[in-house]
Enzyme design. Structure first.
Site, PDB file in Angstrom:
ATOM      1  N   TRP A 164       0.885  -1.084   0.092  1.00 27.71           N
ATOM      2  CA  TRP A 164       0.062   0.051  -0.098  1.00 27.71           C
ATOM      3  C   TRP A 164       0.805   1.373  -0.065  1.00 27.71           C
ATOM      4  O   TRP A 164       1.996   1.495   0.730  1.00 27.71           O
ATOM      5  CB  TRP A 164      -0.961  -0.149   1.322  1.00 27.71           C
ATOM      6  CG  TRP A 164      -1.642   1.107   1.284  1.00 27.71           C
ATOM      7  CD1 TRP A 164      -2.746   1.726   0.381  1.00 27.71           C
ATOM      8  CD2 TRP A 164      -1.960   2.196   2.350  1.00 27.71           C
ATOM      9  NE1 TRP A 164      -3.464   2.740   0.703  1.00 27.71           N
ATOM     10  CE2 TRP A 164      -2.764   3.186   2.191  1.00 27.71           C
ATOM     11  CE3 TRP A 164      -1.153   2.204   3.547  1.00 27.71           C
ATOM     12  CZ2 TRP A 164      -3.138   4.191   2.822  1.00 27.71           C
ATOM     13  CZ3 TRP A 164      -1.686   3.126   4.444  1.00 27.71           C
ATOM     14  CH2 TRP A 164      -2.585   4.438   4.078  1.00 27.71           C
ATOM     15  N   ARG A 407      -9.730  -3.055   7.794  1.00 33.22           N
ATOM     16  CA  ARG A 407     -10.320  -1.674   7.613  1.00 33.22           C
ATOM     17  C   ARG A 407     -11.674  -1.730   8.224  1.00 33.22           C
ATOM     18  O   ARG A 407     -12.649  -1.205   7.580  1.00 33.22           O
ATOM     19  CB  ARG A 407     -10.180  -1.048   6.221  1.00 33.22           C
ATOM     20  CG  ARG A 407     -10.233   0.530   6.235  1.00 33.22           C
ATOM     21  CD  ARG A 407     -10.583   1.135   5.145  1.00 33.22           C
ATOM     22  NE  ARG A 407     -10.450   2.643   4.972  1.00 33.22           N
ATOM     23  CZ  ARG A 407     -10.994   3.428   3.975  1.00 33.22           C
ATOM     24  NH1 ARG A 407     -11.423   2.931   3.047  1.00 33.22           N
ATOM     25  NH2 ARG A 407     -10.633   4.776   4.117  1.00 33.22           N
ATOM     26  N   ASP A 442     -14.148   0.761  -5.479  1.00 31.68           N
ATOM     27  CA  ASP A 442     -12.860   0.554  -4.556  1.00 31.68           C
ATOM     28  C   ASP A 442     -13.139  -0.971  -3.833  1.00 31.68           C
ATOM     29  O   ASP A 442     -14.275  -1.755  -3.979  1.00 31.68           O
ATOM     30  CB  ASP A 442     -13.060   1.580  -3.463  1.00 31.68           C
ATOM     31  CG  ASP A 442     -11.705   2.114  -2.950  1.00 31.68           C
ATOM     32  OD1 ASP A 442     -10.755   1.014  -2.884  1.00 31.68           O
ATOM     33  OD2 ASP A 442     -11.635   3.040  -2.223  1.00 31.68           O
ATOM     34  N   MET A 443     -12.069  -1.440  -3.422  1.00 26.89           N
ATOM     35  CA  MET A 443     -12.125  -2.923  -2.679  1.00 26.89           C
ATOM     36  C   MET A 443     -10.893  -2.762  -1.787  1.00 26.89           C
ATOM     37  O   MET A 443      -9.816  -2.900  -2.144  1.00 26.89           O
ATOM     38  CB  MET A 443     -11.753  -3.801  -4.102  1.00 26.89           C
ATOM     39  CG  MET A 443     -11.990  -5.196  -3.589  1.00 26.89           C
ATOM     40  SD  MET A 443     -10.265  -5.995  -3.069  1.00 26.89           S
ATOM     41  CE  MET A 443     -10.874  -7.715  -3.432  1.00 26.89           C
ATOM     42  N   ASN A 444     -11.068  -2.228  -0.586  1.00 22.21           N
ATOM     43  CA  ASN A 444     -10.272  -2.019   0.545  1.00 22.21           C
ATOM     44  C   ASN A 444      -9.666  -3.244   1.445  1.00 22.21           C
ATOM     45  O   ASN A 444      -8.905  -2.854   2.548  1.00 22.21           O
ATOM     46  CB  ASN A 444     -10.665  -0.974   1.360  1.00 22.21           C
ATOM     47  CG  ASN A 444     -10.560   0.297   0.481  1.00 22.21           C
ATOM     48  OD1 ASN A 444      -9.324   0.642  -0.091  1.00 22.21           O
ATOM     49  ND2 ASN A 444     -11.523   1.359   0.427  1.00 22.21           N
ATOM     50  N   ASP A 506      -2.611   5.288  -3.669  1.00 17.12           N
ATOM     51  CA  ASP A 506      -3.096   6.282  -2.590  1.00 17.12           C
ATOM     52  C   ASP A 506      -2.078   7.419  -2.197  1.00 17.12           C
ATOM     53  O   ASP A 506      -2.129   8.288  -1.266  1.00 17.12           O
ATOM     54  CB  ASP A 506      -3.605   5.609  -1.255  1.00 17.12           C
ATOM     55  CG  ASP A 506      -4.971   4.920  -1.200  1.00 17.12           C
ATOM     56  OD1 ASP A 506      -5.626   5.490  -2.261  1.00 17.12           O
ATOM     57  OD2 ASP A 506      -5.544   4.235  -0.569  1.00 17.12           O
TER      58      ASP A 506
HETATM   59  C1  GLA Z   1      -9.337   3.802  -0.469  1.00 15.75           C
HETATM   60  C2  GLA Z   1      -9.023   4.520  -1.895  1.00 15.75           C
HETATM   61  C3  GLA Z   1      -8.762   5.953  -1.547  1.00 15.75           C
HETATM   62  C4  GLA Z   1     -10.299   6.464  -1.113  1.00 15.75           C
HETATM   63  C5  GLA Z   1     -10.828   5.752   0.180  1.00 15.75           C
HETATM   64  C6  GLA Z   1     -12.180   5.849   0.787  1.00 15.75           C
HETATM   65  O1  GLA Z   1      -8.338   3.984   0.401  1.00 15.75           O
HETATM   66  O2  GLA Z   1      -7.837   4.157  -2.564  1.00 15.75           O
HETATM   67  O3  GLA Z   1      -8.802   6.761  -2.711  1.00 15.75           O
HETATM   68  O4  GLA Z   1     -11.407   6.262  -2.001  1.00 15.75           O
HETATM   69  O5  GLA Z   1     -10.489   4.195   0.033  1.00 15.75           O
HETATM   70  O6  GLA Z   1     -12.510   5.425   1.852  1.00 15.75           O
END
Ligand code: GLA
Length: 708
Positions: A164, A407, A442-444, A506
């Site tokens: 990341w 997260r 997104d996919m966090n 990011d």
């Molecule tokens: C991720 C994305 C960011 C943003 C956040 C929002 O981290 O990479 O760009 O959109 O989620 O929660």
């Protein structure tokens, strides 16, 4: 055509395959001026002493059952039976630029269909295998890999690692003995190991050496390996990685590998990238209505979860003033989403934050001439959400275990039909009730114990993710999608077939971005790379950069800004306006030309650029990453120009160039081309070069070349 020896050919590359009695690649390299099928006899190998008494071909299936002791192309069994199949060709189907070889093991009742296509213009090779079980007993598939032999002089590999905030970092490995493996079990292409290798001549570089690039177009678990056999032969393998028990083929059922995209270049990494870029532009990337890539403003780093419609409209007005063309509301707009610990899954508008709905904002955005986009993260669910309270069983999990959150969230089981239908319905509500033209998807978090009905189902999850995207694309063909996974965690050709943009990282720190974007440029053209100007003090690293360095670093990609323009001072606003305008002027060149990365003897300087297809104009960026190794920066020898043409050399942007007299610290006198306009021949610029100025670390400049 002789169906035993098949030749697939392109402008620069040849692929020669023998199809009988089993299929094998005999040659993959520079285009041959002359070739006849009889020539392949020259490759007939001796049989070494002290080994099996037969020669062992590197077949498509790399069968263990044939006596291949390295990594097989197929592994599996039927309750322990039929575990070492051997395939014999039964059918060869030849079409222009493509061949399909069907082979079978009659005893194991397994059929293998191998499809190969070589693109005539770009030379990009697409290859995949499909394994079918013809037996009434199920066959448990463990591995199904695409294997590509490469010559013995491919002694070095370049692969990518990352994390990341630090994607696409290349590293080199010597290929001498044994294997080199990279795997992802994270349920996505991953920040850690982008699914691609490049192998090549010793010391291959941007502009020199033969290289063979291999990319697996797949957004799920994967394994790539490069192997040197004990006899010195080399192969590269790419496959979707299957977790235990994931794939069981019933009678008549089949499983296909993802497409593998391979490209050969004689002229270093640039040639490989240029082949991939041209192929993607021609065959894979689908922009809606062929529009130019609109400049974005994304709200995330500007306001995070603090959503106030009146304020967001102010941001939109400011954005339009500085030239933004698409305004995107990031995370924080839906029910309960006041921080990152709640709300995922509840895809209903937060009426406390947006009592009038989204429409007033969207209308405002549109009245300013911008299109509107919005953030979603459909695959996820927070335990603190109405959806979870109602359907705790919708989580992708193995019942009875407690998997860690990531997260503060779990993953939804997309194989559960109710989950799939729910997400499709909520996304369809969002896209049909509002004139949304863009979603940031997104996919966090990564998949842990990804269970469906008690069995591991990561592979099926990725297939369902594709199905959901496909259905949305069918229903809303005008909506563009960005693939984001905490930045660059899901970047590959599989998802690119269904999306139009990647959120590269990011990390908006311009210095870090110079490296990340260069790494990504090996496989992707600039127009799909989301590159934003971030805050002066970067949120990810706390480092400070001038607007000049940030602006130039974001300039070549699909540009945007990631901050709150309402809070920005005049100097910053002036900078955003300037770089957005510069980007718009150069956009047709940047997004349609040929990308070049230049080999620089001093690695503190990074030079890359884009040359127009007709080679009449070019723009190159010089980025000074650190303190120079020497007191001078040396010369840049520009690639890709017309030797016989005359070019006017100009400085397109030099935010920080200063002599000592002007308050700078690194240079007393400028090189002469910076003092007066200069016209130089293409050949001279390519062979002798242009003297570079001495820049301070973490600054950049832009050089323009135009044929006169
Ligand atoms: C991720 C994305 C960011 C943003 C956040 C929002 O981290 O990479 O760009 O959109 O989620 O929660």
């Amino acid at each position: 055509m002789n169906s035993e020896i098949v030749r697939l050919t392109s402008t620069d590359t040849d692929l020669i395959i023998r199809c009988h009695p089993f299929a094998e690649i005999l040659y993959w390299g520079p285009k041959l001026v002359r070739f006849s099928p009889e020539d392949v006899a020259s490759l007939q190998r001796p049989v070494a002493n002290g080994k099996l008494d037969v020669d062992l071909p590197l077949t498509f299936a790399m069968e263990y059952g044939r006596g291949q002791f390295g990594s097989p192309g197929i592994e599996g069994h039927s309750d322990g039976y039929h575990a070492a199949p051997v395939f014999t060709t039964t059918k060869v189907d030849i079409k222009p630029g493509a061949v399909t070889v069907t082979s079978e093991d009659e005893l194991a009742a397994l059929q293998l269909i191998s499809e190969l296509r070589l693109d005539a213009q770009t030379g990009v090779l697409q290859i995949r295998h499909t394994l079918k079980n013809l037996h009434h007993r199920p066959w448990q598939l463990h591995r199904l890999a695409v294997t590509l032999p490469v010559p013995e002089h491919a002694v070095e590999a370049m692969a990518f690692h990352g994390r990341w905030l630090r994607e696409f970092q290349p590293h080199r490995v010597r290929l001498e003995h044994g294997g080199f493996i990279q795997e992802s079990r994270r349920g996505r292409s991953s920040h850690e190991y982008f699914p691609a290798f490049v192998v090549g001549d010793a010391g291959f570089s941007e502009q020199r050496g033969a290289v063979w690039g291999v990319h697996l177009g797949w957004s799920g678990n994967h394994r790539l390996r490069a192997d040197v056999k004990t006899d010195g032969r080399r192969v590269v393998q790419a496959e979707a990685l299957y977790l235990p028990g994931e794939i069981s083929l019933g009678e008549g059922e089949s499983c296909s590998t993802p497409w593998v995209y391979a490209a050969f270049s004689q002229a270093g990494l640039n040639g490989m990238s240029q082949a991939y870029h041209a192929f993607l532009r021609q065959s894979l990337i689908r922009f809606s209505a062929k529009q130019t890539r609109p400049v974005h403003l994304n709200t995330w780093e500007g306001i995070y979860f603090d959503h106030d419609p009146a304020y967001i409209m102010q941001m939109a007005s400011k954005a339009a003033e500085i030239g933004v063309e698409r305004f995107i509301i990031d995370d924080g707009w839906f029910r309960g989403r006041n921080h990152d610990q709640a709300g995922l899954g509840d895809w209903y508008l937060d009426e406390q934050k947006y009592p009038e709905g989204l429409m007033p904002i969207i209308e405002h955005v549109k009245s300013l001439g911008m299109s509107f986009g919005i953030w979603v993260e459909p695959e996820m669910i927070n335990p603190d959400s109405d959806l979870f309270r109602l359907h705790p069983d919708w989580v992708l999990q193995l019942p009875g275990y407690q998997q860690p959150t990531g997260r503060y969230q779990y993953v939804l089981d997309l194989n559960h039909p109710d989950v799939f239908d729910y997400l499709l319905a909520r996304l369809s509500w969002l896209l049909s009730e509002h004139p949304v033209e863009y979603i940031k998807w997104d996919m966090n978090r990564e998949l842990v114990q990804p269970g469906h009905q008690g069995k591991l189902a990561a592979d099926a999850q990725t297939h369902q993710f594709y199905r959901l995207l496909d259905e949305l694309n069918r229903r809303f063909p005008h909506v563009e999608i960005e693939s984001c996974a905490s930045g660059g965690g899901r970047i590959d050709y599989g998802v690119l077939e269904r999306t139009q943009r990647f959120w590269v990282s990011d990390n908006n720190d311009a210095l870090e971005r110079q490296a990340i974007q260069r790494g990504m440029s090996y496989f992707f053209p600039p127009e799909v790379m989301g590159q934003h100007i971030g805050h002066r003090r970067c949120h990810a690293t706390q480092r400070q950069h001038s607007i000049g360095f940030r602006g130039l670093t974001a300039l070549f990609g699909h540009m945007g800004i990631e901050l709150d323009p309402v809070q920005s001072d005049e100097e910053e606003l002036h900078g955003y306006r300037h770089y957005i305008q510069l980007h718009k002027t150069l956009r047709p060149l940047l997004h349609g030309g040929t990308t070049w990365r230049v080999d620089m003897p001093d690695d503190t300087i990074q030079v890359s650029g884009v040359v127009s297809q007709d080679q009449t104009c070019a723009v190159f960026m010089m980025a000074q990453l650190q303190m120079l190794n020497y007191s001078l920066a040396g010369k840049v020898r520009f690639p890709g120009l017309l030797p016989e043409a005359q070019y006017e050399v100009s400085l397109l942007d030099s935010p920080e160039i200063k002599t000592v007299r002007e308050g700078g610290g690194t240079m007393r006198e400028l090189p002469s081309w910076l003092r007066q306009p200069m016209v130089v021949s293409g050949d001279w610029l390519m062979q002798a070069g242009l003297a570079l100025p001495v820049l301070a670390p973490e600054s950049a400049l832009l050089i323009g070349l135009k044929q006169v």
